[in-house]
Write a protein that holds these residues in place. Structure first.
Motif, PDB file in Angstrom:
ATOM      1  N   TRP A  76       0.820  -1.208   0.000  1.00  0.00           N
ATOM      2  CA  TRP A  76       0.000   0.000   0.000  1.00  0.00           C
ATOM      3  C   TRP A  76       0.857   1.262   0.000  1.00  0.00           C
ATOM      4  N   VAL A 110      -6.706  -1.867   4.504  1.00  0.00           N
ATOM      5  CA  VAL A 110      -5.500  -2.593   4.114  1.00  0.00           C
ATOM      6  C   VAL A 110      -5.141  -3.553   5.240  1.00  0.00           C
ATOM      7  N   PHE A 340      -7.066  -5.069  -1.415  1.00  0.00           N
ATOM      8  CA  PHE A 340      -7.489  -3.921  -0.624  1.00  0.00           C
ATOM      9  C   PHE A 340      -9.001  -3.773  -0.768  1.00  0.00           C
TER      10      PHE A 340
END
Length: 377
Positions: A76, A110, A340
């Motif tokens: 991420w 996440v 995600f």
């Protein structure tokens, strides 16, 4: 004069009413705008992205200072860097990672989030960045070779062997008593020699070897021999079965070698997880815990028979915290894709997908997997 005052008063009231009517739409619109603004995600209000996360090694690892790392976190942060978007983490539980996307408190989640149909009905997922399956953790069985050897030197084994020796000695004494005079050539000599000959005869007769070097000749000895031959068949069969059971008990201790063996086991998984959905669909009874660690503690304490959860999370926990005590079966079932999670219709989805695909094609991603998994997929 009175009529003039009444006219002025009436005019004033009409003007006030007109002003109020003109102002009310503006007030109503302001209230509506405030309500909409309050319900908007943080990113749309001009602030940093609010990214929900939850410790789930090796995907999300939280240190003592509260800083996050791990597979999902590194991915991420690389994606956010490529997109140039500022963000801040918001720790949550598993349920909050999804409900927060629906009520606007989170812009993105996440963690170790698996893509499932029920979840997809309420939120959107990014492109999956890792695929594996569900796995089963059971008590460690240890080395099969050492387990076999240790059974030969166990107290139970020597107890059974001693009991059999006493039975052989008893039969040897009986045959010696009848044969010591009439058959002195085979069972004679000193008392120790005679008892030794009786013990030898009882042993070879029980094992059906029958060397023929000794045989009863008296009537009493032959009766003892006949009884002993039938009794020996039962004894040797029972003793063989006891040894076989003793040598294989370690291997069969858990009785769980795959998902097909979970029907009659005490199974535990994490509440609200994809593993819980899978077990329900298969009709397997189970109990839940809030965290994976709780289930593994129960398994180590023999309060449950198996823990079912995502394979990488189980492997990481068992390897780092329960090595030698628990083991994860090598087979996996029910494919799990990690991604995600975003609110439905989020404008971030496409940019994030492109950034993920670009990052997955590079060497950094393989290095990240090696760092946390110990091997590349």
């Amino acid at each position: 004069m009175k009529d003039l005052l009444s006219f002025k008063t009436l005019t004033t009231l009409v003007l006030c009413a007109l002003l109020a009517l003109m102002a009310s739409p503006a007030w109503a619109q302001q209230d509506a705008d405030d309500a909409v603004s309050a319900a908007m995600p943080a990113s749309e209000r001009g602030a940093d992205l609010i990214v929900g996360t939850k410790a789930a090694p090796p995907f999300v690892v939280e240190d003592e200072a509260g800083a996050f790392s791990g597979i999902s976190i590194q991915l991420w942060e690389a994606v956010a860097d490529r997109l140039g978007v500022p963000f801040e983490y918001a720790p949550s539980d598993l349920s909050g990672l999804f409900t927060g996307l629906g009520d606007g408190t989170l812009d993105l989640s996440v963690a170790a989030l698996t893509v499932t149909a029920p979840r997809e009905a309420n939120i959107d997922f990014s492109y999956p960045f890792y695929s594996t399956g569900l796995a089963i953790a059971v008590p460690a069985g240890g080395s099969a070779v050492w387990g076999t050897i240790s059974r030969f030197f166990s107290w139970q084994f020597f107890t059974a062997l001693g009991a059999l020796a006493l039975v052989l000695l008893g039969v040897g004494v009986a045959i010696w008593f009848f044969e010591r005079r009439s058959n002195a050539e085979e069972f004679g000599g000193t008392t120790a020699q005679g008892l030794g000959s009786g013990f030898w005869w009882a042993a070879v007769t029980m094992t059906t070897v029958g060397y023929g070097d000794k045989a009863p000749r008296t009537f009493g000895g032959k009766v003892i021999g006949l009884i002993w031959m039938f009794a020996a068949i039962i004894i040797i069969s029972s003793f063989t079965a006891a040894i076989a059971t003793s040598l294989t008990v370690d291997r069969l201790a858990s009785g769980i070698n795959g998902v097909q063996d979970l029907a009659n086991a005490r199974v535990v998984t994490v509440k609200g997880s994809a593993a819980a959905d899978s077990l329900s669909e298969r009709g397997i009874a189970f109990t839940t815990r809030t965290e994976l660690e709780e289930g593994l503690e129960d398994l180590a304490a023999d309060r449950v028979d198996a823990v079912v959860y995502d394979a990488p999370l189980l492997n990481y926990r068992v390897l780092n915290d329960y090595a030698g005590t628990l083991e994860v079966l090598p087979s996996v079932f029910d494919r799990q894709d990690y991604a995600f999670a975003l609110p439905q219709g989020s404008d971030l989805r496409e940019p994030i997908n492109r950034a993920i695909l670009e990052y997955l094609a590079g060497d950094e991603w393989r290095a990240t997997l090696t760092q946390y998994m110990g091997k590349q997929p």
